[in-house]
Design an enzyme around this catalytic site. Structure first.
Site, PDB file in Angstrom:
ATOM      1  N   LYS A 194       8.713  36.066  -9.430  1.00  0.00           N
ATOM      2  CA  LYS A 194       9.231  36.610 -10.686  1.00  0.00           C
ATOM      3  C   LYS A 194      10.575  36.010 -11.087  1.00  0.00           C
ATOM      4  O   LYS A 194      10.881  35.904 -12.282  1.00  0.00           O
ATOM      5  CB  LYS A 194       9.310  38.136 -10.602  1.00  0.00           C
ATOM      6  CG  LYS A 194       7.933  38.781 -10.485  1.00  0.00           C
ATOM      7  CD  LYS A 194       7.978  40.290 -10.472  1.00  0.00           C
ATOM      8  CE  LYS A 194       6.573  40.853 -10.324  1.00  0.00           C
ATOM      9  NZ  LYS A 194       6.544  42.328 -10.410  1.00  0.00           N
ATOM     10  N   ASN A 201       7.542  38.765 -15.378  1.00  0.00           N
ATOM     11  CA  ASN A 201       6.194  38.991 -14.827  1.00  0.00           C
ATOM     12  C   ASN A 201       5.103  38.595 -15.812  1.00  0.00           C
ATOM     13  O   ASN A 201       3.925  38.725 -15.505  1.00  0.00           O
ATOM     14  CB  ASN A 201       6.010  40.461 -14.409  1.00  0.00           C
ATOM     15  CG  ASN A 201       5.699  41.371 -15.583  1.00  0.00           C
ATOM     16  OD1 ASN A 201       6.151  41.145 -16.710  1.00  0.00           O
ATOM     17  ND2 ASN A 201       4.938  42.422 -15.329  1.00  0.00           N
ATOM     18  N   ASP A 258       7.185  45.120 -16.360  1.00  0.00           N
ATOM     19  CA  ASP A 258       7.158  46.010 -15.198  1.00  0.00           C
ATOM     20  C   ASP A 258       7.825  47.352 -15.484  1.00  0.00           C
ATOM     21  O   ASP A 258       7.297  48.408 -15.133  1.00  0.00           O
ATOM     22  CB  ASP A 258       7.858  45.347 -14.002  1.00  0.00           C
ATOM     23  CG  ASP A 258       6.984  44.340 -13.295  1.00  0.00           C
ATOM     24  OD1 ASP A 258       5.743  44.448 -13.385  1.00  0.00           O
ATOM     25  OD2 ASP A 258       7.534  43.434 -12.645  1.00  0.00           O
ATOM     26  N   GLY A 275      14.967  42.666  -5.066  1.00  0.00           N
ATOM     27  CA  GLY A 275      14.348  41.413  -5.483  1.00  0.00           C
ATOM     28  C   GLY A 275      13.881  41.480  -6.924  1.00  0.00           C
ATOM     29  O   GLY A 275      14.308  42.332  -7.711  1.00  0.00           O
ATOM     30  N   THR A 314      20.158  43.662   2.801  1.00  0.00           N
ATOM     31  CA  THR A 314      21.463  43.040   2.623  1.00  0.00           C
ATOM     32  C   THR A 314      22.231  43.833   1.576  1.00  0.00           C
ATOM     33  O   THR A 314      21.905  43.787   0.386  1.00  0.00           O
ATOM     34  CB  THR A 314      21.312  41.573   2.172  1.00  0.00           C
ATOM     35  OG1 THR A 314      20.499  40.871   3.116  1.00  0.00           O
ATOM     36  CG2 THR A 314      22.669  40.901   2.072  1.00  0.00           C
ATOM     37  N   SER A 329      25.123  43.534   0.184  1.00  0.00           N
ATOM     38  CA  SER A 329      25.819  42.794  -0.871  1.00  0.00           C
ATOM     39  C   SER A 329      24.895  42.458  -2.036  1.00  0.00           C
ATOM     40  O   SER A 329      25.327  42.440  -3.196  1.00  0.00           O
ATOM     41  CB  SER A 329      26.433  41.518  -0.313  1.00  0.00           C
ATOM     42  OG  SER A 329      25.434  40.683   0.249  1.00  0.00           O
ATOM     43  N   LYS A 330      23.618  42.224  -1.740  1.00  0.00           N
ATOM     44  CA  LYS A 330      22.666  41.919  -2.811  1.00  0.00           C
ATOM     45  C   LYS A 330      22.415  43.164  -3.668  1.00  0.00           C
ATOM     46  O   LYS A 330      22.328  43.074  -4.901  1.00  0.00           O
ATOM     47  CB  LYS A 330      21.353  41.407  -2.214  1.00  0.00           C
ATOM     48  CG  LYS A 330      20.387  40.866  -3.244  1.00  0.00           C
ATOM     49  CD  LYS A 330      19.175  40.218  -2.588  1.00  0.00           C
ATOM     50  CE  LYS A 330      18.239  39.631  -3.635  1.00  0.00           C
ATOM     51  NZ  LYS A 330      17.025  39.022  -3.031  1.00  0.00           N
ATOM     52  N   MET A 353       5.585  50.777  -5.577  1.00  0.00           N
ATOM     53  CA  MET A 353       5.186  49.872  -6.638  1.00  0.00           C
ATOM     54  C   MET A 353       4.015  48.972  -6.251  1.00  0.00           C
ATOM     55  O   MET A 353       3.459  48.280  -7.119  1.00  0.00           O
ATOM     56  CB  MET A 353       6.385  49.035  -7.093  1.00  0.00           C
ATOM     57  CG  MET A 353       7.376  49.846  -7.912  1.00  0.00           C
ATOM     58  SD  MET A 353       8.935  49.000  -8.304  1.00  0.00           S
ATOM     59  CE  MET A 353       8.348  47.545  -9.170  1.00  0.00           C
ATOM     60  N   GLY A 389       1.200  52.281  -6.686  1.00  0.00           N
ATOM     61  CA  GLY A 389       1.535  51.583  -7.913  1.00  0.00           C
ATOM     62  C   GLY A 389       0.350  51.159  -8.758  1.00  0.00           C
ATOM     63  O   GLY A 389       0.525  50.326  -9.658  1.00  0.00           O
TER      64      GLY A 389
END
Length: 275
Positions: free
Chosen positions: A66, A87, A103, A130, A154, A156-157, A217, A241
């Site tokens: 994506k 998407n 989405d 993500g 993570t 920080s992401k 999802m 989902g």
């Protein structure tokens, strides 16, 4: 002439998108054919370009492409630009490719319309940072929750994504390890692809508030670990989902064909077929 469409991803053999779009086409009288299009992890752009150069009219994009699709498109819709993820790819005249993201619209329609889940003034938690999460954060914030937490392996992401959407509503980002110290949430949304490998993030037992909804999802067998965990930890409603898949597909179909299909009979048919 029959127009060609496909879903591109890796893996993609399990996708129900061809069945969904075949049902939409039959329902609305559209001359189109829809396939699965596998792509190697490093070959998204080449695979998508070959599809469009051969006359393809549109692609749905699933994991893990994506973000690649956002880079591939010649231009982005407003919601794709806000999400930073795509998407749906749409072929226009002169070979120009537009990237859209359906989405968020699909998730909200399934939660609010199909399942009558209240999001306004509720505490929301999205697992993952993500492309799947990026596509739904903005629409979820538009529903005016009390707050929305993004959790990722993570931290920080997750924090970076939260900062990106902070102007749209109360948003924060944390690591999975920090979930044990967070306030229980009313709506838990799993936007990770861990279920495709039969896995699940390490979640604390006290994560869900009384009456909470847990929504994955993904669908089918990949959703089972998350659904099992949610039931064992007190979720009042547990959802996969499949409804989101159908609703986002309907939004893509409308972008491609200019016709909005009725999703209810298609979703009933798929539920019956998936037992």
């Amino acid at each position: 002439m029959t127009d060609r469409y496909a879903v591109i991803g890796n893996p993609v053999a399990h996708s129900l998108s061809p069945d969904i779009h075949a049902a939409f086409a039959a329902q609305t009288g559209q001359a189109m054919h829809y396939d699965r299009l596998p792509a190697e992890p490093d070959a998204f752009a080449a695979t998508a370009r070959a599809f469009f150069e051969a006359g393809g009219r549109g692609l749905n994009v699933t994991v893990p492409f994506k973000l690649d699709a956002a880079d591939f498109a010649d231009r982005l819709s407003d919601r794709a630009r806000a999400a930073g993820a795509v998407n749906t790819l749409i072929a226009h005249d002169q070979g120009r490719i537009e990237g859209d993201n359906t989405d968020g619209a699909g998730l909200l329609r399934d939660l609010q319309h199909n399942r009558a889940v209240t999001l306004t003034d509720r505490r929301l938690l999205v697992l993952g940072a993500g492309g799947a999460a990026q596509g739904v954060i903005g629409p979820l914030l538009a529903a005016e929750p009390a707050n929305l937490i993004i959790a990722n392996r993570t931290a920080s992401k997750a924090q970076s994504m939260a900062e990106r959407f902070a102007a749209q509503g109360p948003t924060s980002g944390i690591g999975f390890a920090d979930l044990a110290d967070s306030t229980p949430v009313d709506v838990l949304i799993n936007a990770t692809s861990a279920g495709l490998a039969g896995a699940l993030p390490d979640l604390p037992a006290n994560l869900l508030a009384p009456g909470a909804t847990a929504y994955d999802m993904v669908y089918g067998a990949a959703s089972q670990p998350f659904q099992d965990w949610a039931r064992q930890h007190g979720a009042a409603a547990v959802c996969d989902g499949l409804g989101m898949l159908v609703e986002q597909a309907a939004e893509s179909f409308h972008r491609w064909r200019g016709v909005r299909p009725n999703t209810a009979p298609v979703l009933r048919q798929l539920r019956a077929g998936n037992g």
